[in-house]
Write an enzyme that holds these catalytic residues in place. Structure first.
Site, short mmCIF file in Angstrom:
data_model
loop_
_atom_site.label_atom_id
_atom_site.label_comp_id
_atom_site.label_asym_id
_atom_site.label_seq_id
_atom_site.Cartn_x
_atom_site.Cartn_y
_atom_site.Cartn_z
N LYS A 23 40.92 38.24 -61.03
CA LYS A 23 40.93 37.91 -59.90
C LYS A 23 40.33 38.15 -59.09
CE LYS A 23 45.47 39.76 -59.20
NZ LYS A 23 46.21 40.68 -59.34
N ARG A 93 45.21 45.21 -54.80
CA ARG A 93 45.33 44.79 -56.56
C ARG A 93 44.21 44.96 -57.13
NH1 ARG A 93 46.90 38.73 -54.98
NH2 ARG A 93 49.38 39.38 -54.15
N GLY A 102 51.57 44.88 -66.77
CA GLY A 102 51.44 46.61 -67.14
C GLY A 102 50.47 47.22 -67.00
N MET A 104 48.86 48.09 -62.18
CA MET A 104 49.28 48.23 -61.54
C MET A 104 49.87 47.00 -60.64
SD MET A 104 47.92 49.82 -58.05
CE MET A 104 47.69 48.71 -57.28
N ARG A 337 44.31 31.59 -61.07
CA ARG A 337 43.84 31.96 -62.50
C ARG A 337 44.30 30.85 -62.74
NH1 ARG A 337 47.57 37.71 -63.65
NH2 ARG A 337 49.82 35.95 -63.44
N HIS A 455 53.27 46.52 -97.92
CA HIS A 455 54.39 45.70 -99.02
C HIS A 455 55.78 44.92 -98.51
CE1 HIS A 455 57.89 44.29 -101.31
NE2 HIS A 455 56.50 43.77 -102.40
N SER A 765 35.61 37.07 -103.83
CA SER A 765 36.51 36.89 -102.20
C SER A 765 36.63 38.68 -101.58
CB SER A 765 38.12 36.65 -102.95
OG SER A 765 38.70 36.49 -102.04
N CYS A 832 39.99 37.78 -98.61
CA CYS A 832 41.74 36.87 -98.34
C CYS A 832 42.94 37.94 -97.95
CB CYS A 832 42.01 36.90 -99.67
SG CYS A 832 41.63 37.58 -101.68
N TYR A 852 35.13 30.19 -96.48
CA TYR A 852 36.08 29.93 -96.32
C TYR A 852 37.23 31.60 -96.05
CZ TYR A 852 37.06 32.42 -100.99
OH TYR A 852 37.57 32.66 -102.35
C1 PEP Z 1 43.21 43.52 -100.76
O1 PEP Z 1 42.86 44.31 -100.96
O2 PEP Z 1 42.38 42.82 -99.24
C2 PEP Z 1 43.54 42.49 -101.31
C3 PEP Z 1 43.54 40.91 -100.85
O3 PEP Z 1 44.81 42.46 -102.46
P1 PEP Z 1 46.11 43.78 -102.40
O4 PEP Z 1 46.97 43.07 -100.37
O5 PEP Z 1 47.01 42.09 -103.36
O6 PEP Z 1 46.21 44.45 -103.13
#
Ligand code: PEP
Ligand code: MG
Length: 875
Positions: A23, A93, A102, A104, A337, A455, A765, A832, A852
């Site tokens: 601001k 302000r 959220g 003031m 803004r 999970h 990975s 991953c 990747y």
């Molecule tokens: C990890 O541990 O980051 C992974 C990709 O394997 P998982 O979540 O299946 O343990």
């Protein structure tokens, strides 16, 4: 040299956001480009940080500087605090670097007291206005600075209106308002125990402190965590001379966007209220008129405003969200803004600006917030209905989307109810593979325990299903199919609604609207692909998920969790048999059942991925997720395996682990039971051979990934089994199929020894879920129970399972990548874990040179955009 804590609007500019907040920087910028801005100054974000460092005190140096700037402001405006001739009134302000609802609210008309109000009344010849300003000020100051609830004052106004027989605030007379001001002050004294402050300087310091304090209020903390805003930034405070929209019918106030923030349509959008001050528009005390009507009532101010809009859009090259006031027909700009917008509007505006020649493709890519793309891919709540809904609780927004349904407490019930055509929310303490069918059948999933990589969270994200996890406030009574939350008992069949993005839990049914993907989505994604360097793969375990991910732009599969292929009812039995076998023969028998299933699935996945790379990870079942717990399942298993229930129970007891997450899982299973690795290798290679034969145009190179490796010899051992089986099969088939064998880096030791392992690995990975768990030393399933206390105490600002801890886990990843490449320059590197779809983590992966990222299908567009933004920033 001592720091400068205050800046006049004439001293700042738009590039000073960090110091002046959004601001403040924009007020300065508007001043610089010659727009009509009531003048004032900004107290910097550093003053806020200092306030906290000093134990929530404004130190003498900062105090003195604020006083000095008040004097400068008095010089500029020709008005003075508390003056009997020409009193200065200001607004105060907050304004952080990133806009933060959220925090003031605004305080207007600061500087008023009984004497000053008289001066104003006389001078203006408008006592009604003067008293209206005063009662508003008392009300706002009490509410915002002293936290006396608004409602007490609203009740007094209502009483007054009733007594006078009027319905509108504007119908109250000067006398009425004066009387109200008196009542307000009495209310203040009864609640606070002190008189309402009369000294403008004291009022100002109270307001400044309140802004600083609001940086640390619970709403702001939650907003920051949800939006990746660091606590260390602090907020600035803007002190601005008042322009009055409530001085009569030639005055007014408005809020407007240069384009429609919901659709992106290029048309002025906003509202205006005659004879009013800012908060009236927001509070809905009176119904404002559409901005277009302002053109008729205030033609001159409107023409001026249209010019300002054009100037601002041309200047900022983005849609602007503005607040303004008209005082006796003259326009004053109070704020501008870059406007907040829906994802749909963001895409349209970005494309339109490119077509209008205002910005280039890179800028367009950079201006779309990756996280908002979620809303285009999942159903969302109807915004109007949502406002009226009651929030019962908040937990982790584990998988985005909106869901409404009746509470059910078991997977079987979820399935049965869904088959009857009911919409259900599956409420569980935590989920396990047994719940998969129920999760699929439900609209959404709510769990009491579990974090962002639990999970429930991982599986729901894979399915693109809404999930709110880890709501510790729920008192669960699974047995009697009910739970308690925020004082209400929910029984089976009671409606509730979940927002998987914010983690909010709503009472009752909130209507949802379906996701929409327009043409602009494709255009922006196309540009993103042009500018990004990181490859984006997906985590997918079924042909259907793989297909979805391809549609969303995945360039391959980075993680196929093979144990997930056995979650279905008809298959879980086979994997349980394998786990519970106590001889090699039994295990081989169970594996023989699994092999054709796996091979079939792999073929389906290769087909769905149309020749793109596919990384198949070998079995990594944390055993506790798979062993049967229900009596009926145990009995069924005993029958299948020709054993007694007691024998099975003894096997299960033998499998008990104290720390299953650190137990007999990952490649440890292949070390103890090499037949598992052999079976999986056969399934992968045979599937690839078959699909390659069907599609000679593809060049399939299956990638086998070994999980939870911690030591070179361990990996070498498992790799030895894989190559022996694979080479024999390929030779037997007379094929020249190539394949790769790599490993996950998810055990800190593997990261530390990356240079040892790399020479025999085709790829690494990073399994950032387990790596985070093990680097922090807290369980990914249990951390949710205590992390809130860490957020409250500012020890951690974010959930490290959702947003990569760059300083610790990230440093290890970065080093391991470097060490790995030092001994194997061709090493292909990816991530991953769940972080692969988190924008700031994707940026980090780009920076450290990974090849990747891999994430769940619905996060693929987010990762593509985040990867492009990282590359553009880097260029
Ligand atoms: C990890 O541990 O980051 C992974 C990709 O394997 P998982 O979540 O299946 O343990
Ligand atoms: Mg793992």
């Amino acid at each position: 040299m001592s720091k400068k804590y205050c800046y006049l609007f004439t001293e700042g500019n738009a590039n000073m956001r960090e110091l002046l907040g959004g601001k403040g920087a924009n007020l300065a910028e508007m001043t610089n480009i010659g727009l009509p801005v009531p003048q004032g100054f900004t107290i910097t974000t550093e003053a806020c940080t200092q306030y906290y460092e000093d134990g929530q005190k404004i130190n003498d140096e900062i105090f003195a500087e604020i006083m000095e700037y008040i004097e400068k402001m008095e010089g500029i405006t020709g008005k003075k605090f508390g003056d009997m001739e020409n009193p200065l009134l200001v607004s105060v302000r907050s304004g952080a670097r990133a806009s933060m609802p959220g925090m003031m609210d605004t305080i207007l008309n600061l500087g008023l007291n009984e004497t000053v109000v008289d001066v104003l009344a006389k001078k203006s010849g408008n006592p009604r206005w003067a008293w209206d300003c005063y009662r508003r000020f008392i009300q706002m100051y009490s509410d915002v600075v002293m936290e006396v609830g608004k409602k007490y004052f609203e009740q007094l106004i209502d009483k007054m209106k009733e007594a006078r027989g009027v319905t509108q605030d504007v119908e109250l007379t000067a006398e009425d308002l004066k009387e109200l001001a008196g009542q307000f002050k009495a209310e203040y004294k009864s609640k606070i125990g002190q008189d309402f402050p009369t000294d403008p300087k004291e009022q100002l310091m109270g307001a400044v402190k309140a802004v600083f304090r609001s940086w640390d209020n619970p709403r702001a903390n939650v907003y920051r965590r949800d939006n990746d805003i660091p606590y260390s930034w602090g907020t600035a405070v803007n002190v601005q001379s008042m322009a009055f929209g409530n001085m009569g019918d030639d005055c007014g106030t408005g809020v407007a966007f240069t384009r429609n923030p919901a659709t992106g349509e290029k048309k002025l959008f906003g509202e205006f209220l005659t004879n009013a001050q800012g908060e009236d528009v927001v509070a809905g005390v009176r119904t404002p008129m559409p901005i277009a009507e302002m053109a008729e009532k205030f033609p001159e101010a409107f023409a001026q405003f249209e010019n300002v809009c054009k100037t601002l859009e041309d200047h900022y090259r983005d849609m602007q969200d503005m607040e303004f006031t008209v005082e006796h027909g003259k326009l004053y700009m109070l704020q501008t803004r870059n406007g907040k917008r829906t994802a749909q509007a963001a895409l349209k505006i970005a494309c339109d600006l490119v077509d209008e020649g205002m910005i280039d493709e890179k800028k367009a890519v950079a201006m779309v917030e990756p996280r908002t793309l979620d809303t285009l891919l999942h159903p969302q709540f109807d915004a109007v209905a949502l406002k009226e809904s009651k929030v019962m609780g908040k937990a982790l927004g584990a998988s985005p989307g909106a869901a409404s349904g009746k509470a059910v407490f078991s997977a079987e019930d979820a399935k049965a109810w869904a088959q009857r055509g009911e919409k259900v929310i599956l409420v569980r303490l935590e989920t396990s593979p047994e719940d998969i069918e129920g999760m699929k059948a439900a609209q959404g999933i709510l769990t009491v325990r579990g974090g962002m990589t639990s999970h429930a969270a991982v599986v729901a994200r894979g399915m693109g299903k809404c999930c709110v996890s880890g709501c510790g406030d729920i008192k669960m009574d699974e047995e009697n199919k009910k739970f308690e939350l925020a004082g209400k008992t929910y029984c089976e069949g009671d409606w509730l609604s979940l927002d998987g993005s914010t983690g909010n839990i709503y009472d009752g049914a909130v209507p949802t609207v379906d996701a929409t993907i327009g043409g602009e989505f494709g255009r922006i994604m196309g540009w993103a692909d042009k500018y990004r360097r990181l490859e984006v793969r997906t985590n997918a375990d079924t042909p259907a998920d793989a297909k979805k991910a391809r549609e969303l732009g995945a360039q391959g599969i980075g993680l196929c969790r093979t144990e997930h292929m056995f979650f279905n009812d008809d298959r879980i039995q086979a994997i349980r048999e394998m786990i519970c076998s106590d001889t090699v023969e039994q295990r081989e028998k169970a594996l023989a059942k699994l092999e054709p299933m796996q091979q079939g699935d792999f073929e389906g996945i290769y087909e769905a991925m149309e020749g793109c790379p596919v990384t198949i990870r070998f079995l990594d079942p944390p055993l506790h997720e798979f062993v049967p717990t229900e009596e009926a399942d145990i009995e069924a298993m005993a029958r299948d395996m020709g054993k007694t229930v007691e024998e099975i129970k003894a096997v299960i007891a033998g499998l008990h682990e104290f720390n299953p997450m650190m137990g007999h899982r990952g490649c440890r299973l292949s070390v103890t039971f090499p037949e598992i690795a052999k079976m999986q290798t056969r399934a992968v290679i045979k599937a690839a051979l078959n699909v390659q034969a069907r599609h000679p145009e593809w060049d399939l190179v299956p990638e086998i990934m070994i999980p939870l490796v911690g030591e070179l010899k361990e990996f070498a051992y498992v790799k030895g089994i894989v190559t022996e089986v694979a080479d024999a099969l390929i030779k037997e088939a007379g094929s020249s199929l190539k394949y790769k064998v790599g490993n996950m880096i998810e055990i800190p030791r593997a990261a530390m020894c990356a240079d040892d392992i790399a020479p025999i690995s085709d790829f690494f990975s990073f399994g950032s879920n387990d790596l985070t768990q093990l680097v922090f030393g807290f369980s990914r399933d249990d951390a949710g129970k205590f992390l809130d206390a860490y957020y409250d105490k500012k020890i951690y600002e974010n959930d490290p399972f959702a947003k990569l801890d760059q300083h610790g886990v990230g440093r290890l990843i970065s080093n391991a990548a470097r060490w790995g490449r030092s001994t194997n320059p061709d090493l292909h590197l990816g991530i991953c874990g769940e972080h692969g779809g988190d924008p700031s983590s994707v940026e980090f992966c780009h920076k450290i040179g990974l090849d990747y990222v891999s994430c769940s299908p619905f996060r693929v567009p987010i990762a593509r955009l985040a990867a492009a933004q990282a590359a553009i920033k880097d260029a």
